[in-house]
Design a protein around this motif. Structure first.
Motif, PDB file in Angstrom:
ATOM      1  N   CYS A   1     -52.849   8.244  75.057  1.00  0.00           N
ATOM      2  CA  CYS A   1     -54.058   7.693  74.446  1.00  0.00           C
ATOM      3  C   CYS A   1     -53.983   6.166  74.416  1.00  0.00           C
ATOM      4  CB  CYS A   1     -54.250   8.246  73.033  1.00  0.00           C
ATOM      5  SG  CYS A   1     -53.165   7.548  71.773  1.00  0.00           S
ATOM      6  N   TYR A   2     -55.126   5.533  74.231  1.00  0.00           N
ATOM      7  CA  TYR A   2     -55.201   4.070  74.204  1.00  0.00           C
ATOM      8  C   TYR A   2     -54.292   3.494  73.123  1.00  0.00           C
ATOM      9  CZ  TYR A   2     -57.021  -0.559  73.073  1.00  0.00           C
ATOM     10  OH  TYR A   2     -57.119  -1.900  72.785  1.00  0.00           O
ATOM     11  N   THR A   3     -54.267   4.122  71.972  1.00  0.00           N
ATOM     12  CA  THR A   3     -53.474   3.609  70.856  1.00  0.00           C
ATOM     13  C   THR A   3     -51.993   3.563  71.203  1.00  0.00           C
ATOM     14  OG1 THR A   3     -55.084   4.499  69.281  1.00  0.00           O
ATOM     15  CG2 THR A   3     -52.895   3.972  68.430  1.00  0.00           C
ATOM     16  N   CYS A   4     -51.460   4.658  71.732  1.00  0.00           N
ATOM     17  CA  CYS A   4     -50.024   4.727  72.021  1.00  0.00           C
ATOM     18  C   CYS A   4     -49.626   3.848  73.191  1.00  0.00           C
ATOM     19  CB  CYS A   4     -49.621   6.173  72.281  1.00  0.00           C
ATOM     20  SG  CYS A   4     -49.681   7.222  70.802  1.00  0.00           S
ATOM     21  N   LYS A   5     -50.548   3.588  74.108  1.00  0.00           N
ATOM     22  CA  LYS A   5     -50.230   2.757  75.261  1.00  0.00           C
ATOM     23  C   LYS A   5     -50.301   1.262  74.963  1.00  0.00           C
ATOM     24  CE  LYS A   5     -53.157   4.582  78.176  1.00  0.00           C
ATOM     25  NZ  LYS A   5     -53.860   4.855  79.457  1.00  0.00           N
ATOM     26  N   THR A   6     -50.999   0.873  73.894  1.00  0.00           N
ATOM     27  CA  THR A   6     -51.222  -0.557  73.657  1.00  0.00           C
ATOM     28  C   THR A   6     -50.722  -1.070  72.309  1.00  0.00           C
ATOM     29  OG1 THR A   6     -53.447  -0.066  72.830  1.00  0.00           O
ATOM     30  CG2 THR A   6     -53.241  -0.602  75.175  1.00  0.00           C
ATOM     31  N   HIS A   7     -50.368  -0.175  71.370  1.00  0.00           N
ATOM     32  CA  HIS A   7     -49.960  -0.630  70.039  1.00  0.00           C
ATOM     33  C   HIS A   7     -48.764   0.177  69.545  1.00  0.00           C
ATOM     34  CE1 HIS A   7     -53.469  -3.208  69.646  1.00  0.00           C
ATOM     35  NE2 HIS A   7     -54.212  -2.203  70.068  1.00  0.00           N
ATOM     36  N   HIS A   8     -48.114  -0.338  68.508  1.00  0.00           N
ATOM     37  CA  HIS A   8     -46.958   0.352  67.951  1.00  0.00           C
ATOM     38  C   HIS A   8     -47.169   0.652  66.467  1.00  0.00           C
ATOM     39  CE1 HIS A   8     -46.080  -3.675  66.537  1.00  0.00           C
ATOM     40  NE2 HIS A   8     -45.866  -4.114  67.772  1.00  0.00           N
ATOM     41  N   LYS A   9     -46.241   1.420  65.910  1.00  0.00           N
ATOM     42  CA  LYS A   9     -46.358   1.869  64.522  1.00  0.00           C
ATOM     43  C   LYS A   9     -46.406   0.699  63.543  1.00  0.00           C
ATOM     44  CE  LYS A   9     -43.897   6.211  65.431  1.00  0.00           C
ATOM     45  NZ  LYS A   9     -42.639   6.962  65.223  1.00  0.00           N
ATOM     46  N   ALA A  10     -45.594  -0.339  63.788  1.00  0.00           N
ATOM     47  CA  ALA A  10     -45.548  -1.469  62.862  1.00  0.00           C
ATOM     48  C   ALA A  10     -46.903  -2.154  62.771  1.00  0.00           C
ATOM     49  CB  ALA A  10     -44.482  -2.467  63.311  1.00  0.00           C
ATOM     50  N   TYR A  11     -47.586  -2.281  63.895  1.00  0.00           N
ATOM     51  CA  TYR A  11     -48.901  -2.929  63.878  1.00  0.00           C
ATOM     52  C   TYR A  11     -49.915  -2.095  63.107  1.00  0.00           C
ATOM     53  CZ  TYR A  11     -53.365  -4.776  65.494  1.00  0.00           C
ATOM     54  OH  TYR A  11     -54.629  -5.287  65.535  1.00  0.00           O
ATOM     55  N   ILE A  12     -49.891  -0.799  63.341  1.00  0.00           N
ATOM     56  CA  ILE A  12     -50.847   0.072  62.653  1.00  0.00           C
ATOM     57  C   ILE A  12     -50.584   0.073  61.153  1.00  0.00           C
ATOM     58  CG2 ILE A  12     -51.584   2.478  62.388  1.00  0.00           C
ATOM     59  CD1 ILE A  12     -51.116   2.764  65.421  1.00  0.00           C
ATOM     60  N   ARG A  13     -49.315   0.121  60.758  1.00  0.00           N
ATOM     61  CA  ARG A  13     -49.011   0.075  59.322  1.00  0.00           C
ATOM     62  C   ARG A  13     -49.436  -1.264  58.724  1.00  0.00           C
ATOM     63  NH1 ARG A  13     -45.704  -1.702  55.470  1.00  0.00           N
ATOM     64  NH2 ARG A  13     -45.396  -0.292  53.676  1.00  0.00           N
ATOM     65  N   HIS A  14     -49.224  -2.347  59.444  1.00  0.00           N
ATOM     66  CA  HIS A  14     -49.659  -3.664  58.964  1.00  0.00           C
ATOM     67  C   HIS A  14     -51.173  -3.676  58.740  1.00  0.00           C
ATOM     68  CE1 HIS A  14     -50.646  -7.915  58.830  1.00  0.00           C
ATOM     69  NE2 HIS A  14     -51.403  -7.747  59.901  1.00  0.00           N
ATOM     70  N   CYS A  15     -51.916  -3.107  59.680  1.00  0.00           N
ATOM     71  CA  CYS A  15     -53.382  -3.064  59.538  1.00  0.00           C
ATOM     72  C   CYS A  15     -53.801  -2.213  58.340  1.00  0.00           C
ATOM     73  CB  CYS A  15     -54.015  -2.530  60.822  1.00  0.00           C
ATOM     74  SG  CYS A  15     -53.942  -3.676  62.216  1.00  0.00           S
ATOM     75  N   LEU A  16     -53.096  -1.130  58.102  1.00  0.00           N
ATOM     76  CA  LEU A  16     -53.384  -0.312  56.928  1.00  0.00           C
ATOM     77  C   LEU A  16     -53.166  -1.111  55.653  1.00  0.00           C
ATOM     78  CD1 LEU A  16     -51.721   3.101  57.909  1.00  0.00           C
ATOM     79  CD2 LEU A  16     -54.168   2.677  57.627  1.00  0.00           C
ATOM     80  N   GLU A  17     -52.035  -1.784  55.566  1.00  0.00           N
ATOM     81  CA  GLU A  17     -51.721  -2.577  54.377  1.00  0.00           C
ATOM     82  C   GLU A  17     -52.740  -3.691  54.171  1.00  0.00           C
ATOM     83  OE1 GLU A  17     -49.553  -2.399  52.012  1.00  0.00           O
ATOM     84  OE2 GLU A  17     -48.205  -0.812  52.675  1.00  0.00           O
ATOM     85  N   ALA A  18     -53.234  -4.259  55.250  1.00  0.00           N
ATOM     86  CA  ALA A  18     -54.200  -5.352  55.168  1.00  0.00           C
ATOM     87  C   ALA A  18     -55.630  -4.843  55.007  1.00  0.00           C
ATOM     88  CB  ALA A  18     -54.100  -6.219  56.410  1.00  0.00           C
ATOM     89  N   LYS A  19     -55.805  -3.524  54.948  1.00  0.00           N
ATOM     90  CA  LYS A  19     -57.136  -2.905  54.882  1.00  0.00           C
ATOM     91  C   LYS A  19     -57.993  -3.328  56.064  1.00  0.00           C
ATOM     92  CE  LYS A  19     -56.230  -0.983  50.886  1.00  0.00           C
ATOM     93  NZ  LYS A  19     -54.861  -1.505  50.723  1.00  0.00           N
TER      94      LYS A  19
END
Length: 445
Positions: A340-358
């Protein structure tokens, strides 16, 4: 013309030993809609909010997901009618154009969301109680039928009169049966005949596929209604259920129709159970729930699931809570090997950072990934039936994965009121955005 053809049936051990001849079980099929869409089953629909799959713009839906159909509720668009005509009714085009739905995705129109929020006022013979974005109101049955004609969906669901009580009495059951039959008859009448019908000349013979509702009642209590469906089977393109158990009441004459489960909240184990009952299509509500909670799905369905599930081995989670602090520095994708696009272009740390930043990007990326997981899951199920390892795959999946989804530990995106059931005495649905500078004051300004 709308058609459905069963390609292959998987005879499970249970069906072979205890079921009657012709009993339903897992099956593959192909649904051809008159407007040019072809769908391989079993398959899924994505639920929408006001016509949009949550967190995804129409271009993202088309480019980065494999969603082939969406579940749209008319009550999402009613607003304050009749005092003020909803924009949907004044827009000079179809519902597909109004919500900018990709041309590759078919549109299913339902009177209500699924699961629907219980309304304080009961239905009447001429009106359906609904919850709009501005509160409860009545939707005249004739308005829903007119909307079907005006909005031109690819699939339309008949209206079900469902009681607010778990065990309706004899008189209420009779009303449920009579109203549901009456409302379906009115819909079929407008679609197939009459001055205001959808005509072959207007749409080139492309009539919407009408799915008849099956009531959540025992067979005897809705026998007359089922008889009506058998008598009008040539006008029906499918059946829709609110309770999986209702599939057992279907007469043999209706078994050739595709079956839709209007909402799935329990996850893939519930899906597999219902596929085993002969359900073909699913409105996968659990996907959006997991995405809102900041949870990434990662289950698979395969021929070798049973391997490594010996006694004493811990069962795997169906998903991962991305709010967990351990992902703050994790540079791996949500799922190794996922395309999927998410797994090919981003990692877990970035997604968690975005969650924390709302940051809403977090939920966009999670939704893309979660829909891809479900797409792969259904593709594997279809393959298992075609290749003859359905039963092995199902038993292996049940042995490998836990039954329940994990519970999210963080705050999701801001939710609308209709996403909750009203319960007296409950707190605020969303925390206040601002708080007092005085650390001792926990209240908002």
């Amino acid at each position: 013309m709308n058609t459905f053809r069963v390609l292959k049936t998987a005879v499970t051990d249970v069906a072979a030993t205890t079921a009657q001849p012709g009993a339903t079980t897992a099956r593959t099929g192909v649904l051809n809609l008159s407007k040019g869409f072809t769908l391989q089953t079993p398959n899924f629909l994505a639920p929408t909010s006001r016509g949009v799959v949550p967190h995804l713009s129409p271009d993202n839906l088309e480019k980065n997901t494999g969603v082939e159909g969406v579940f749209v509720a008319l009550e999402d668009f009613i607003e304050k009618a009749p005092q003020r005509v909803p924009p949907l009714y004044t827009y000079p085009s179809t519902l597909r154009s109004f919500i900018s739905l990709p041309t590759s995705t078919f549109l299913l129109l339902s009177p209500r969301r699924s699961p629907s929020i219980t309304c304080p006022k009961a239905n009447s013979d001429a009106n359906l109680s609904i919850l709009t974005s501005v509160g409860f109101r009545d939707l005249p049955i004739k308005d829903y039928v007119s909307a079907v004609i005006r909005l031109e969906p690819d699939i339309v669901l008949g209206i079900t009169d469902i009681a607010n009580t778990v065990s309706p009495g004899k008189n209420r059951v009779q009303k449920m049966v009579n109203r549901t039959e009456k409302w379906l008859d009115e819909l079929l009448g407008r679609v197939y005949a009459g001055d205001n019908a959808i005509t072959d000349e207007k749409n080139g013979g492309k009539l919407p596929a009408v799915f008849a509702p099956i009531l959540p009642l025992e067979k005897e209590r809705q026998r007359l209604y089922l008889t009506y469906l058998v008598e009008n089977v040539e006008k029906l393109s499918g059946l829709v259920f609110t309770a999986a158990e209702s599939v057992d009441v279907i007469p043999q004459e209706l078994e050739g129709l595709p079956k839709l489960q209007s909402d799935v909240t329990g996850g893939p184990h519930q899906v597999l159970e219902m596929i085993g009952r002969g359900i073909d299509l699913f409105n996968v509500g659990f996907v959006g729930t997991m995405t809102d909670a900041g949870i990434a799905l990662h289950f698979t369905f395969s021929n070798d699931e049973a391997e490594g599930t010996e006694d004493g081995k811990e069962m795997l989670e169906l998903a991962t809570d991305m709010w967990d602090a351990k992902f703050a520095t994790d540079l791996s994708p949500l799922e190794e090997g996922c395309e999927c696009y998410t797994c090919k272009t981003h990692h877990k740390a970035y997604i968690r950072h975005c969650l924390e930043a709302k940051e809403m990007t977090a939920w966009v990326l999670l939704q893309i990934h979660n829909l891809k997981v479900v797409e792969r899951f259904f593709g594997s199920v279809r393959r298992s039936i075609e290749e003859g390892w359905w039963e092995k795959g199902r038993s292996g999946f049940e042995a490998k994965y836990k039954k329940d989804m994990p519970v999210g530990t963080g705050l999701g995106p801001r939710l609308r009121g209709y996403q909750y059931k009203s319960v007296g005495g409950e707190g605020r649905l969303n925390e206040p955005a601002y708080r007092s500078l005085d650390s001792g004051d926990e209240g908002g300004l």
